[in-house]
Design an enzyme around this catalytic site. Structure first.
Site, PDB file in Angstrom:
ATOM      1  N   LYS A  22      12.711  -7.084  -6.278  1.00  0.00           N
ATOM      2  CA  LYS A  22      12.497  -6.802  -4.850  1.00  0.00           C
ATOM      3  C   LYS A  22      11.042  -7.044  -4.478  1.00  0.00           C
ATOM      4  CE  LYS A  22      11.651  -2.629  -3.468  1.00  0.00           C
ATOM      5  NZ  LYS A  22      11.656  -1.227  -2.990  1.00  0.00           N
ATOM      6  N   ARG A  27       7.468 -10.498  -1.253  1.00  0.00           N
ATOM      7  CA  ARG A  27       6.138 -11.109  -1.200  1.00  0.00           C
ATOM      8  C   ARG A  27       6.247 -12.629  -1.094  1.00  0.00           C
ATOM      9  NH1 ARG A  27       5.393  -6.422  -3.902  1.00  0.00           N
ATOM     10  NH2 ARG A  27       3.343  -5.413  -4.100  1.00  0.00           N
ATOM     11  N   GLY A  93       9.693  -0.740   2.724  1.00  0.00           N
ATOM     12  CA  GLY A  93       8.228  -0.706   2.708  1.00  0.00           C
ATOM     13  C   GLY A  93       7.634  -2.060   2.381  1.00  0.00           C
ATOM     14  N   SER A 168      -0.447   4.601  -1.088  1.00  0.00           N
ATOM     15  CA  SER A 168       0.453   3.494  -1.436  1.00  0.00           C
ATOM     16  C   SER A 168      -0.372   2.245  -1.678  1.00  0.00           C
ATOM     17  CB  SER A 168       1.449   3.238  -0.297  1.00  0.00           C
ATOM     18  OG  SER A 168       2.167   2.040  -0.532  1.00  0.00           O
ATOM     19  N   GLN A 170       0.776  -0.601  -1.266  1.00  0.00           N
ATOM     20  CA  GLN A 170       1.266  -1.623  -0.328  1.00  0.00           C
ATOM     21  C   GLN A 170       0.292  -1.868   0.821  1.00  0.00           C
ATOM     22  OE1 GLN A 170       5.247  -0.629   0.888  1.00  0.00           O
ATOM     23  NE2 GLN A 170       6.090  -0.946  -1.153  1.00  0.00           N
ATOM     24  N   SER A 199      -0.695   2.656  -8.543  1.00  0.00           N
ATOM     25  CA  SER A 199       0.269   1.551  -8.733  1.00  0.00           C
ATOM     26  C   SER A 199      -0.435   0.199  -8.877  1.00  0.00           C
ATOM     27  CB  SER A 199       1.271   1.508  -7.564  1.00  0.00           C
ATOM     28  OG  SER A 199       1.863   2.764  -7.348  1.00  0.00           O
ATOM     29  N   ASP A 320       8.121   3.812 -10.081  1.00  0.00           N
ATOM     30  CA  ASP A 320       9.562   3.637  -9.852  1.00  0.00           C
ATOM     31  C   ASP A 320      10.353   3.809 -11.148  1.00  0.00           C
ATOM     32  OD1 ASP A 320       9.075   3.266  -7.207  1.00  0.00           O
ATOM     33  OD2 ASP A 320       9.474   1.122  -7.175  1.00  0.00           O
ATOM     34  N   ARG A 351      10.825  12.065  -3.670  1.00  0.00           N
ATOM     35  CA  ARG A 351      11.534  11.904  -4.944  1.00  0.00           C
ATOM     36  C   ARG A 351      11.263  13.036  -5.929  1.00  0.00           C
ATOM     37  NH1 ARG A 351      11.005   5.281  -5.616  1.00  0.00           N
ATOM     38  NH2 ARG A 351      12.977   4.817  -4.571  1.00  0.00           N
TER      39      ARG A 351
END
Length: 434
Positions: A22, A27, A93, A168, A170, A199, A320, A351
């Site tokens: 994903k 991307r 996201g 994040s 991202q 991350s 994840d 989560r």
């Protein structure tokens, strides 16, 4: 409510070919759309999150031709032709954050929104970064969260851009992917990260993929990034999306818990995804793991007592896949601790809270902290637990593993796996045996 009953299963073996990643799929779709030239993408993931990205790009005037898991994208040479659009991006996201940045410098009038949960997922740090270069972005409802209105703006860069890295990764990914489209006086733009960047492997994916499209980002550690300004992405011609390493984690765990031999094809030593690190965590817990360039084999657990060893580990780099460790910890012979997982709280659901609630249903004793989870497994798993999934694909896939503990388990709303892996339960059932 829709539900699926699984198990009880006593073993799992076979071979599974992973769907495309994903993180890489979305991307690559955006980079191909912004590039000069035509890009043929193979092994593209077909899921809810990639569909919303494809739909958005189509709405923005990008020419796309799909055939199975192949997609041919005709690049726009850095500017979307549609100057007004209303874009619904679900709970993706990986679509909302990078597209927001690309649209902010595209000189159009856009609305970006999603499902209710997306409107609870923070985007303020990215918007703050984009406003530093002149972007005109307004919040429709709550400050710091979608929906967003993006308006034409005079974009200019005259100082380093600062962005927070601790909520994040991202946000940084979105800036890095967009800034080559922006002109700067000295031909380069500096991005500085405030606080610890979480991350990090996902930033590595971004930088490597940008390089495939002809743009090289220089980095000084993980705090300072230098992006060439006013350049054009160039299509690599063909690009293959490697298998999804986060999705691999469920099958690798199944190979350990169900004895194997179980082979996962599509990721391995050569992967650019940090989540292949899950295999190392599983090895630390005592699983028999062998890795090739694009495959991983698991053959049960290497201990005579047949249980995994408990683990105490910082999972900041693989948040994840760490969810799978939380469920695997049910099969350990002691208490496991997952640390530095604060990012779980702003994902598809909170989560940490969700995992704590559902692990208790199968008998585990749980201690939940702001950024950690302590899992003490039960003597015996509670049979027939009805697991709520919180519209979170990873909750559903993780808890399928409980069925390998010799007890049946019910997964509520199993279709939520459509976000990344629509046929997951069919694949799992083909490997699990009573």
């Amino acid at each position: 409510m829709d539900y699926l009953d699984l198990g009880p299963y006593s073993s799992a073996s076979g071979t599974v070919r992973l769907p495309g990643s994903k993180s890489i799929s979305n991307r690559v779709l955006l980079l191909a759309a912004l590039a000069e030239g035509e890009t043929t993408i193979t092994n593209l993931l077909d899921s809810d999150d990639t569909r919303v990205m494809l739909d958005a790009l189509g709405t923005l005037g990008v020419k796309l031709a799909r055939d199975g898991d192949t997609c041919v994208v005709t690049g726009t040479r850095g500017a979307f032709t549609a100057k007004t659009a209303d874009l619904f991006l679900g709970n993706a996201g990986t679509a909302v954050r990078p597209l927001t940045a690309a649209l902010a410098v595209n000189g159009g009038d856009y609305r970006v929104h999603g499902v209710p949960r997306m409107h609870e997922r923070p985007i303020g740090d990215l918007v703050d970064g984009l406003r530093q270069i002149g972007a005109q972005i307004d919040y429709e409802l709550n400050e710091g969260y979608p929906p967003l209105r993006i308006k034409p703006a005079n974009i200019s860069v005259d100082a380093p851009i600062r962005v927070r890295g601790d909520v994040s990764s991202q946000f940084l990914t979105a800036l890095l992917m967009t800034l080559p489209l922006v002109k700067a006086k000295d031909g380069k733009i500096v991005v500085e990260v405030d606080g610890e960047l979480i991350s990090k492997p996902y930033i590595d994916i971004t930088i490597r993929l940008m390089e495939r499209f002809g743009v090289t980002v220089e980095r000084d550690g993980w705090q300072r990034f230098v992006v060439p300004a006013g350049v054009r992405y160039r299509s690599p011609g063909r690009i293959m999306v490697e298998g999804d390493a986060s999705s691999a984690s469920y099958f690798l765990a199944a190979g350990a818990l169900g004895g194997g031999p179980l082979r996962v094809e599509g990721v391995g030593r050569a992967s650019i995804q940090g989540d292949v690190g899950f295999a190392n965590a599983l090895m630390q817990m005592g699983a028999n793991v062998t890795m090739g360039d694009d495959w991983i084999d698991v053959r049960g657990i290497g201990h005579d007592h047949g249980k995994l060893e408990p683990i105490d580990m910082d999972f900041n780099l693989i948040p994840d896949a760490a969810m799978t460790i939380a469920v695997a910890a049910l099969f350990a012979n002691g208490t496991s601790t997952l640390r530095n997982i604060a990012s779980w709280r702003v994902k598809e659901t909170d989560r940490i809270a969700a995992m704590a609630t559902e692990l208790r249903k199968v008998g585990a004793i749980i201690e939940e902290g702001p950024d950690y989870l302590v899992v003490t497994p039960p003597e015996k798993l509670t049979p027939n637990a009805a697991i709520d999934t919180y519209d979170d694909h990873r909750m559903a896939m993780c808890f399928s593993l409980v069925s390998l503990g010799g007890v049946p388990v019910r997964i509520n709303d199993p279709k939520c796996v459509g976000k990344t892996f629509p046929d997951y339960f069919d694949r799992f059932a083909a490997l699990a045996k009573a």
